[in-house]
Design an enzyme around this catalytic site. Structure first.
Site, mmCIF file in Angstrom:
data_model
loop_
_atom_site.group_PDB
_atom_site.id
_atom_site.type_symbol
_atom_site.label_atom_id
_atom_site.label_comp_id
_atom_site.label_asym_id
_atom_site.label_seq_id
_atom_site.Cartn_x
_atom_site.Cartn_y
_atom_site.Cartn_z
ATOM 1 N N LYS A 28 -6.086 5.275 13.692
ATOM 2 C CA LYS A 28 -4.661 5.275 14.056
ATOM 3 C C LYS A 28 -4.388 6.374 15.078
ATOM 4 O O LYS A 28 -3.654 6.175 16.047
ATOM 5 C CB LYS A 28 -3.788 5.470 12.806
ATOM 6 C CG LYS A 28 -3.807 4.267 11.860
ATOM 7 C CD LYS A 28 -3.305 3.000 12.530
ATOM 8 C CE LYS A 28 -3.485 1.755 11.693
ATOM 9 N NZ LYS A 28 -3.309 0.502 12.425
ATOM 10 N N SER A 35 0.697 4.888 11.353
ATOM 11 C CA SER A 35 0.837 5.224 9.935
ATOM 12 C C SER A 35 1.189 6.694 9.779
ATOM 13 O O SER A 35 0.793 7.530 10.600
ATOM 14 C CB SER A 35 -0.503 4.943 9.244
ATOM 15 O OG SER A 35 -0.518 5.487 7.944
ATOM 16 N N TYR A 66 -10.365 5.427 8.810
ATOM 17 C CA TYR A 66 -9.167 4.600 9.043
ATOM 18 C C TYR A 66 -8.080 5.444 9.714
ATOM 19 O O TYR A 66 -7.493 5.039 10.713
ATOM 20 C CB TYR A 66 -8.649 4.020 7.719
ATOM 21 C CG TYR A 66 -7.242 3.449 7.832
ATOM 22 C CD1 TYR A 66 -7.010 2.237 8.465
ATOM 23 C CD2 TYR A 66 -6.134 4.151 7.327
ATOM 24 C CE1 TYR A 66 -5.720 1.731 8.598
ATOM 25 C CE2 TYR A 66 -4.853 3.657 7.449
ATOM 26 C CZ TYR A 66 -4.646 2.445 8.080
ATOM 27 O OH TYR A 66 -3.373 1.954 8.216
HETATM 28 P P1 NAD Z 1 -2.985 -6.951 6.520
HETATM 29 O O1 NAD Z 1 -4.449 -6.795 6.309
HETATM 30 O O2 NAD Z 1 -2.209 -7.726 5.537
HETATM 31 O O3 NAD Z 1 -2.715 -7.586 7.963
HETATM 32 C C1 NAD Z 1 -3.553 -7.355 9.069
HETATM 33 C C2 NAD Z 1 -3.966 -8.716 9.608
HETATM 34 O O4 NAD Z 1 -4.765 -8.528 10.766
HETATM 35 C C3 NAD Z 1 -4.788 -9.530 8.616
HETATM 36 O O5 NAD Z 1 -4.176 -10.800 8.461
HETATM 37 C C4 NAD Z 1 -6.159 -9.637 9.258
HETATM 38 O O6 NAD Z 1 -6.770 -10.886 8.992
HETATM 39 C C5 NAD Z 1 -5.840 -9.455 10.729
HETATM 40 N N1 NAD Z 1 -6.900 -8.886 11.562
HETATM 41 C C6 NAD Z 1 -7.636 -7.776 11.310
HETATM 42 N N2 NAD Z 1 -8.460 -7.551 12.354
HETATM 43 C C7 NAD Z 1 -8.225 -8.523 13.269
HETATM 44 C C8 NAD Z 1 -8.742 -8.825 14.561
HETATM 45 N N3 NAD Z 1 -9.714 -8.084 15.114
HETATM 46 N N4 NAD Z 1 -8.264 -9.891 15.224
HETATM 47 C C9 NAD Z 1 -7.283 -10.655 14.672
HETATM 48 N N5 NAD Z 1 -6.767 -10.431 13.462
HETATM 49 C C10 NAD Z 1 -7.227 -9.369 12.768
HETATM 50 O O7 NAD Z 1 -2.373 -5.487 6.696
HETATM 51 P P2 NAD Z 1 -0.861 -5.021 6.790
HETATM 52 O O8 NAD Z 1 -0.539 -4.248 5.569
HETATM 53 O O9 NAD Z 1 0.020 -6.155 7.186
HETATM 54 O O10 NAD Z 1 -0.982 -3.972 7.967
HETATM 55 C C11 NAD Z 1 -0.619 -4.301 9.298
HETATM 56 C C12 NAD Z 1 -0.832 -3.088 10.171
HETATM 57 O O11 NAD Z 1 -0.042 -2.003 9.681
HETATM 58 C C13 NAD Z 1 -2.268 -2.570 10.211
HETATM 59 O O12 NAD Z 1 -2.529 -2.118 11.530
HETATM 60 C C14 NAD Z 1 -2.236 -1.404 9.238
HETATM 61 O O13 NAD Z 1 -3.222 -0.458 9.540
HETATM 62 C C15 NAD Z 1 -0.848 -0.857 9.487
HETATM 63 N N6 NAD Z 1 -0.317 -0.080 8.367
HETATM 64 C C16 NAD Z 1 -0.198 -0.671 7.127
HETATM 65 C C17 NAD Z 1 0.295 0.069 6.063
HETATM 66 C C18 NAD Z 1 0.417 -0.547 4.688
HETATM 67 O O14 NAD Z 1 0.657 0.194 3.737
HETATM 68 N N7 NAD Z 1 0.289 -1.854 4.525
HETATM 69 C C19 NAD Z 1 0.674 1.396 6.249
HETATM 70 C C20 NAD Z 1 0.565 1.965 7.525
HETATM 71 C C21 NAD Z 1 0.065 1.203 8.579
HETATM 72 C C1 UD1 Z 2 -2.817 4.876 1.228
HETATM 73 C C2 UD1 Z 2 -3.745 5.481 2.233
HETATM 74 C C3 UD1 Z 2 -3.063 5.514 3.588
HETATM 75 C C4 UD1 Z 2 -2.603 4.132 3.984
HETATM 76 C C5 UD1 Z 2 -1.716 3.569 2.875
HETATM 77 C C6 UD1 Z 2 -1.313 2.161 3.160
HETATM 78 C C7 UD1 Z 2 -5.198 7.013 1.006
HETATM 79 C C8 UD1 Z 2 -5.553 8.448 0.771
HETATM 80 N N1 UD1 Z 2 -4.149 6.799 1.822
HETATM 81 O O1 UD1 Z 2 -1.657 5.689 1.154
HETATM 82 O O2 UD1 Z 2 -3.932 6.032 4.572
HETATM 83 O O3 UD1 Z 2 -1.879 4.179 5.192
HETATM 84 O O4 UD1 Z 2 -2.438 3.590 1.641
HETATM 85 O O5 UD1 Z 2 -2.376 1.279 2.995
HETATM 86 O O6 UD1 Z 2 -5.834 6.111 0.525
HETATM 87 N N2 UD1 Z 2 -1.432 5.635 -7.161
HETATM 88 C C9 UD1 Z 2 -1.640 5.721 -8.515
HETATM 89 N N3 UD1 Z 2 -2.357 4.732 -9.127
HETATM 90 C C10 UD1 Z 2 -2.863 3.660 -8.436
HETATM 91 C C11 UD1 Z 2 -2.641 3.580 -7.046
HETATM 92 C C12 UD1 Z 2 -1.929 4.602 -6.436
HETATM 93 O O7 UD1 Z 2 -1.207 6.664 -9.169
HETATM 94 O O8 UD1 Z 2 -3.523 2.811 -9.038
HETATM 95 C C13 UD1 Z 2 -0.647 6.692 -6.509
HETATM 96 C C14 UD1 Z 2 -1.401 7.456 -5.445
HETATM 97 O O9 UD1 Z 2 -2.049 8.558 -5.977
HETATM 98 C C15 UD1 Z 2 -0.266 7.836 -4.501
HETATM 99 C C16 UD1 Z 2 0.753 6.703 -4.640
HETATM 100 O O10 UD1 Z 2 0.432 6.048 -5.856
HETATM 101 O O11 UD1 Z 2 0.344 9.009 -4.940
HETATM 102 C C17 UD1 Z 2 0.681 5.708 -3.505
HETATM 103 O O12 UD1 Z 2 -0.655 5.302 -3.339
HETATM 104 P P1 UD1 Z 2 -1.074 4.151 -2.307
HETATM 105 O O13 UD1 Z 2 -0.232 2.950 -2.529
HETATM 106 O O14 UD1 Z 2 -2.545 3.990 -2.392
HETATM 107 O O15 UD1 Z 2 -0.645 4.724 -0.892
HETATM 108 P P2 UD1 Z 2 -1.005 6.110 -0.168
HETATM 109 O O16 UD1 Z 2 -1.980 6.910 -0.936
HETATM 110 O O17 UD1 Z 2 0.270 6.770 0.173
#
Ligand code: NAD
Ligand code: UD1
Length: 353
Positions: free
Chosen positions: A164, A135, A160
């Site tokens: 990472k 991330s 969290y």
């Molecule tokens: P998500 O929660 O939708 O998907 C993760 C999946 O992993 C879920 O279906 C959950 O049931 C499964 N899971 C969790 N722990 C497990 C375990 N121990 N064994 C087997 N399954 C398990 O999340 P996502 O948004 O698809 O994120 C996927 C990856 O990307 C994660 O590692 C997350 O940290 C990373 N990531 C996501 C974002 C984002 O904004 N969505 C941003 C940066 C990084």
């Molecule tokens: C957040 C996490 C980040 C994680 C990412 C994906 C924090 C500080 N960071 O990122 O670690 O990898 O989610 O899961 O939590 N916002 C609003 N109103 C809302 C929601 C969000 O104004 O109701 C704004 C936030 O202030 C931010 C932007 O929208 O500026 C994006 O927010 P969000 O979707 O939560 O993502 P990140 O904060 O970038």
């Protein structure tokens, strides 16, 4: 991205948001995804959605990444049927920043511990290729934007974020210890949107923390108004800036990264930023949604959210130069697809883990 020779690829977290979209992209590129998920933050519906979009019975195993014996049986089974796993896309992790503050040990055990178990099993079976979900949170508040992969990691703002950083370290050490290791650390910026079919998308459990699910639920009438977290930041319109990329672009980046792992010979481990290279403010996201759908977003300006980074967006040149990947969809595309998905989703399920 082009057709490939069809590798058997384990997708952990394959029922989740990014994993399910990436499974579809793998299939479309000619690979054979095998999904694994413990369903702690997802439902079997996503697996059905993947199967529907792929038009075939994609294998799915309800399994936890910390289950050493279960993983070994799965890898062995694939050997026995003559379809050994050749690479792993590792999505499985917990990802809620606030929850990680309340339950840091749970996050360490699941995110770092799960990776450790998985790597041991991969090593036993001689599987060297891994694409890891990292991330942009590893950069914290960057000293300059756009941020490239050489930017220093900052002190993790949350447990969290620390997981990472820790996983990246574990993977780097693992790569040093193994001759054939090939590991891509993918630093996602802000994934948004859904598959254009509306068959799969993001399933927020409980009240969404992230901007786009909260926005679409507001427009759907589930929430009264979206709160913009602060409009007094040092940015052009006063609201925070992020690099929002379409989840299908992100999914396709995983195919490119897997191909890189399976073909490159120089680096054993390499980090790649995955973003569009352009920042958008919170108000710009709202305007994009309104432009793309013709609907207005009820919103109010509220206080700043503690811990928010002010402005971050990616320098994605390395992914372009070395993976041949570039985001191609627009923010408006993502908003259209997020809304399409929200309409299909209807009322949210309020069970959080
Ligand atoms: P998500 O929660 O939708 O998907 C993760 C999946 O992993 C879920 O279906 C959950 O049931 C499964 N899971 C969790 N722990 C497990 C375990 N121990 N064994 C087997 N399954 C398990 O999340 P996502 O948004 O698809 O994120 C996927 C990856 O990307 C994660 O590692 C997350 O940290 C990373 N990531 C996501 C974002 C984002 O904004 N969505 C941003 C940066 C990084
Ligand atoms: C957040 C996490 C980040 C994680 C990412 C994906 C924090 C500080 N960071 O990122 O670690 O990898 O989610 O899961 O939590 N916002 C609003 N109103 C809302 C929601 C969000 O104004 O109701 C704004 C936030 O202030 C931010 C932007 O929208 O500026 C994006 O927010 P969000 O979707 O939560 O993502 P990140 O904060 O970038």
């Amino acid at each position: 991205m082009g057709q490939t020779h069809g590798h058997h690829v384990l997708v952990t977290g394959g029922a989740g948001y990014i994993g399910s979209h990436s499974a579809v992209a793998l299939h479309e590129a000619g690979h054979h995804p095998i999904l694994l998920d413990n369903l702690s933050n997802s439902t079997p519906d996503a697996v059905e959605g993947v199967r529907e979009l792929c038009g075939r019975d994609i294998p799915f195993h309800t399994l936890d990444c910390s289950d050493f014996d279960g993983l070994k049986s799965l890898f062995q089974h694939q050997v026995d049927v003559g379809q050994p796993i050749q690479g792993v896309l590792h999505f499985a992790a917990f990802k809620a920043v606030g929850e990680s503050v309340a339950k840091p040990a749970l996050y360490a055990a699941n995110n770092v511990g799960g990776l450790g178990v998985l790597l041991q099993v991969m090593a036993e079976f001689g599987v060297e290729a891994m694409v890891f979900s990292s991330s942009c949170t590893v950069y914290g508040e960057p000293n300059k934007v756009p941020v490239d992969e050489g930017a220093p990691m900052q002190h993790a703002e949350s447990p969290y974020g620390w997981t990472k950083q820790a996983c990246e370290r574990v993977l780097t050490d693992h790569a040093s210890s193994r001759e054939g290791a090939k590991i891509a650390l993918l630093r996602y910026f802000n994934p948004v949107g859904a598959h254009p079919s509306g068959v799969i998308g993001e399933l927020p459990l409980g009240v969404p923390n992230n901007l786009v699910p909260f926005l679409t639920q507001t427009v759907a009438g589930i929430r009264p108004a979206l709160t913009v977290f602060g409009d007094d930041y040092d940015t052009p319109d006063g609201t925070c800036i992020r690099d929002y990329l379409h989840v299908m672009d992100l999914a396709e980046a995983h195919v490119a990264a897997l191909n890189w792992c399976l073909s490159q010979s120089k680096d054993k481990v390499r980090a790649f930023n995955l973003g569009t290279g352009t920042g958008a403010s919170v108000l710009e996201v709202i305007h994009s949604f309104e432009r793309a759908t013709g609907l207005s977003v009820p919103h109010v300006i509220g206080p700043r959210r503690p811990g928010d980074v002010v402005a971050i967006w990616a320098d994605p040149k390395r992914a372009h130069n070395e993976l041949g990947w570039k985001a191609s969809r627009t923010l408006d595309d993502a908003m259209t697809d997020a809304w399409n998905w929200q309409q299909r989703l209807g009322q949210p399920d309020n069970n959080a883990h």
